[in-house]
Scaffold this motif. Structure first.
Motif, PDB file in Angstrom:
ATOM      1  N   GLN A 243     -39.605   4.722  32.821  1.00  0.00           N
ATOM      2  CA  GLN A 243     -39.019   3.494  33.359  1.00  0.00           C
ATOM      3  C   GLN A 243     -37.662   3.199  32.708  1.00  0.00           C
ATOM      4  O   GLN A 243     -36.717   2.776  33.383  1.00  0.00           O
ATOM      5  CB  GLN A 243     -39.968   2.316  33.136  1.00  0.00           C
ATOM      6  CG  GLN A 243     -41.285   2.394  33.890  1.00  0.00           C
ATOM      7  CD  GLN A 243     -41.151   2.035  35.358  1.00  0.00           C
ATOM      8  OE1 GLN A 243     -40.042   1.944  35.891  1.00  0.00           O
ATOM      9  NE2 GLN A 243     -42.272   1.841  36.026  1.00  0.00           N
ATOM     10  N   GLU A 247     -33.038   3.049  34.904  1.00  0.00           N
ATOM     11  CA  GLU A 247     -32.176   1.897  35.151  1.00  0.00           C
ATOM     12  C   GLU A 247     -30.900   2.265  35.917  1.00  0.00           C
ATOM     13  O   GLU A 247     -30.521   1.558  36.871  1.00  0.00           O
ATOM     14  CB  GLU A 247     -31.818   1.205  33.838  1.00  0.00           C
ATOM     15  CG  GLU A 247     -31.021  -0.074  34.049  1.00  0.00           C
ATOM     16  CD  GLU A 247     -30.760  -0.830  32.749  1.00  0.00           C
ATOM     17  OE1 GLU A 247     -29.974  -1.792  32.796  1.00  0.00           O
ATOM     18  OE2 GLU A 247     -31.335  -0.439  31.719  1.00  0.00           O
ATOM     19  N   TRP A 250     -31.580   2.470  39.725  1.00  0.00           N
ATOM     20  CA  TRP A 250     -31.705   1.198  40.442  1.00  0.00           C
ATOM     21  C   TRP A 250     -30.349   0.518  40.574  1.00  0.00           C
ATOM     22  O   TRP A 250     -30.059  -0.109  41.593  1.00  0.00           O
ATOM     23  CB  TRP A 250     -32.701   0.284  39.736  1.00  0.00           C
ATOM     24  CG  TRP A 250     -34.005   0.954  39.391  1.00  0.00           C
ATOM     25  CD1 TRP A 250     -34.710   0.836  38.231  1.00  0.00           C
ATOM     26  CD2 TRP A 250     -34.770   1.851  40.218  1.00  0.00           C
ATOM     27  NE1 TRP A 250     -35.849   1.606  38.267  1.00  0.00           N
ATOM     28  CE2 TRP A 250     -35.912   2.233  39.477  1.00  0.00           C
ATOM     29  CE3 TRP A 250     -34.593   2.378  41.500  1.00  0.00           C
ATOM     30  CZ2 TRP A 250     -36.868   3.107  39.978  1.00  0.00           C
ATOM     31  CZ3 TRP A 250     -35.545   3.263  42.005  1.00  0.00           C
ATOM     32  CH2 TRP A 250     -36.664   3.609  41.252  1.00  0.00           C
ATOM     33  N   ASN A 251     -29.494   0.675  39.563  1.00  0.00           N
ATOM     34  CA  ASN A 251     -28.147   0.095  39.647  1.00  0.00           C
ATOM     35  C   ASN A 251     -27.367   0.714  40.804  1.00  0.00           C
ATOM     36  O   ASN A 251     -26.686   0.010  41.568  1.00  0.00           O
ATOM     37  CB  ASN A 251     -27.385   0.315  38.337  1.00  0.00           C
ATOM     38  CG  ASN A 251     -27.958  -0.509  37.187  1.00  0.00           C
ATOM     39  OD1 ASN A 251     -28.670  -1.486  37.417  1.00  0.00           O
ATOM     40  ND2 ASN A 251     -27.661  -0.103  35.966  1.00  0.00           N
ATOM     41  N   HIS A 414     -37.713  -2.747  42.080  1.00  0.00           N
ATOM     42  CA  HIS A 414     -36.311  -2.939  41.650  1.00  0.00           C
ATOM     43  C   HIS A 414     -35.304  -2.935  42.794  1.00  0.00           C
ATOM     44  O   HIS A 414     -34.183  -3.441  42.619  1.00  0.00           O
ATOM     45  CB  HIS A 414     -35.925  -1.853  40.647  1.00  0.00           C
ATOM     46  CG  HIS A 414     -36.632  -1.945  39.337  1.00  0.00           C
ATOM     47  ND1 HIS A 414     -36.239  -2.769  38.324  1.00  0.00           N
ATOM     48  CD2 HIS A 414     -37.748  -1.316  38.884  1.00  0.00           C
ATOM     49  CE1 HIS A 414     -37.053  -2.656  37.298  1.00  0.00           C
ATOM     50  NE2 HIS A 414     -37.987  -1.770  37.608  1.00  0.00           N
TER      51      HIS A 414
END
Length: 418
Positions: A243, A247, A250-251, A414
């Motif tokens: 996870q 990040e 998802w950005n 997300h």
């Protein structure tokens, strides 16, 4: 006297049955003792042992073209060249094969009904973890050694799980992007370039919502390009570690979302829906794991004639499907001979031809003779299908199957929900 005669007769029958049973058991033991240890035998011994055997291939039976390839091209060739009779046994789902083997193992059935099974991914994981496989046999196959790149990551690993020679590669699927060259003159071949293209052409791009298999793969391509390639995901990771690595993915996806079809407020639920949108001109790109699908849909008149495909410079995901031999195969020698033939250049090139199947080869095109390479080059797979060489040079292995479900759930959390 009659009663004594009857009793004596019954006793004689019982004794005879016991003797026959003992003889039968002895014969079975002798049969086991006389059976060739194929995993430790030379190939000429294996080929000799296979002569006259009948091999049962259990496989998904939902494709007429695949069934015809096995029944009308492979089976006669195996019979003629190796004197092995091949019988195809159609199954609705590979899980049915695994469940049958689990039942046979529980019942201690030594001579099973399955000699070869078509498997990959989660089914291989289940088979390996439950000792349902015959053993490491692939290194025994002459054609595997001569024509297959056995060290290639997408061959040696089946969705992140080491095959250890327990299943032989049979064919490949590879992710490609589909575009209309009348609208997209210079297709973006990196995720950074795709982001700029999406922003410059709002509404012209989207992807299927995970857990659609192809939409999920698109997300994994973003993940690999934004987080350092596929190598980090071949390691053992905790869910928390995974996870934390995601990040940047998802950005990226949230950054392009407002520029997607319908401003990213909704996503097509399937690849079929995305294909329909592409065919209608609603979007200018599609995608998917079948490199020849675009050409086939041009031929059918579904996609415009200006449809073409491309892969990313960093590569695209490729998954291999395999042939395994069960732990209790009745004819393991015959099974190995059949699998070896299926890895021959002749069989792989015939399978590559859309007239038979149209699927990518498991053998390495660079290992072919000049004659076979020319035969391969002569096959017309349609205007939108990339060459075997270009596809092979851009293959990336699939990551572990247990990571995929985590990524799909995280996408929903997300990307979809915000």
């Amino acid at each position: 006297m009659k009663r004594q005669s009857v009793a004596a007769g019954l006793m004689m029958i019982l004794l005879a049955a016991i003797v026959l049973s003992a003889c039968s058991s002895s014969n079975e033991d002798n049969g086991e003792a006389n059976k060739l240890d194929v995993l430790n035998a030379e190939w000429n011994q294996i080929a000799e042992e296979a002569e006259g055997q009948t091999v049962h291939l259990y496989m998904w039976g939902g494709s007429d073209s695949i069934n015809t390839y096995i029944d009308e091209w492979v089976a006669p060739r195996v019979k003629e060249q190796a004197n092995v009779k091949l019988k195809r046994v159609p199954m609705n789902d590979t899980k049915d094969i695994i469940n049958q083997l689990l039942a046979e193992k529980q019942a201690s059935k030594k001579d099973g009904s399955i000699d070869i099974m078509w498997i990959n991914g989660e089914n291989f994981k289940t088979a390996k973890e439950n000792d349902l496989l015959f053993g490491s046999f692939v290194s025994k196959l002459p054609n595997a050694n001569q024509y297959v790149d056995l060290d290639a990551p997408d061959i040696a690993n089946d969705f992140g799980l080491e095959t250890e020679g327990m299943e032989a590669p049979w064919g490949k699927a590879q992710f490609v992007f589909i575009y209309d060259e009348a609208k997209v003159a210079d297709p973006p071949t990196s995720m950074e370039a795709l982001k700029e293209w999406v922003k410059a052409n709002p509404g012209a791009f989207t992807y299927p919502a995970p857990p659609d298999f192809n939409g999920s793969a698109f997300v994994r391509h973003v993940m690999m390009e934004t987080t350092g390639g596929h190598e980090p995901y071949m390691a053992d990771l905790t869910e928390a570690e995974l996870q934390a690595m995601l990040e940047p993915t998802w950005n990226y996806l949230n950054e392009i979302e407002p520029y997607l079809w319908r401003e990213g407020k909704t996503y097509p639920e399937s690849l079929a829906k995305l294909d329909q949108m592409f065919a209608n001109g609603e979007v200018w790109m599609s995608m998917g794991y079948d490199p020849s699908r675009a050409s086939n849909l041009i031929e059918k008149g579904t996609f415009p004639e200006t449809t073409r495909t491309f892969v990313l410079d960093s590569g695209t995901l490729s998954n291999t499907h395999y042939l395994g031999i069960p732990f209790n195969a009745s004819e393991p020698a015959g099974a190995m001979v059949v699998i070896n033939e299926l890895l021959s250049p002749a069989a792989q090139i015939a399978k590559f031809d859309p007239k038979h199947w149209g699927e990518d080869m498991a053998i390495d095109p660079a290992k072919l003779s000049e004659e076979d390479a020319n035969r391969l080059a002569e096959i017309d797979r349609g205007p939108a299908t990339l060459s075997a060489e270009e596809l092979a040079s851009h293959r990336l292995p699939e990551i572990r199957s247990d990571y995929v479900s985590i990524i799909e759930e995280s996408w929903n959390e997300h990307v979809a929900k915000p």
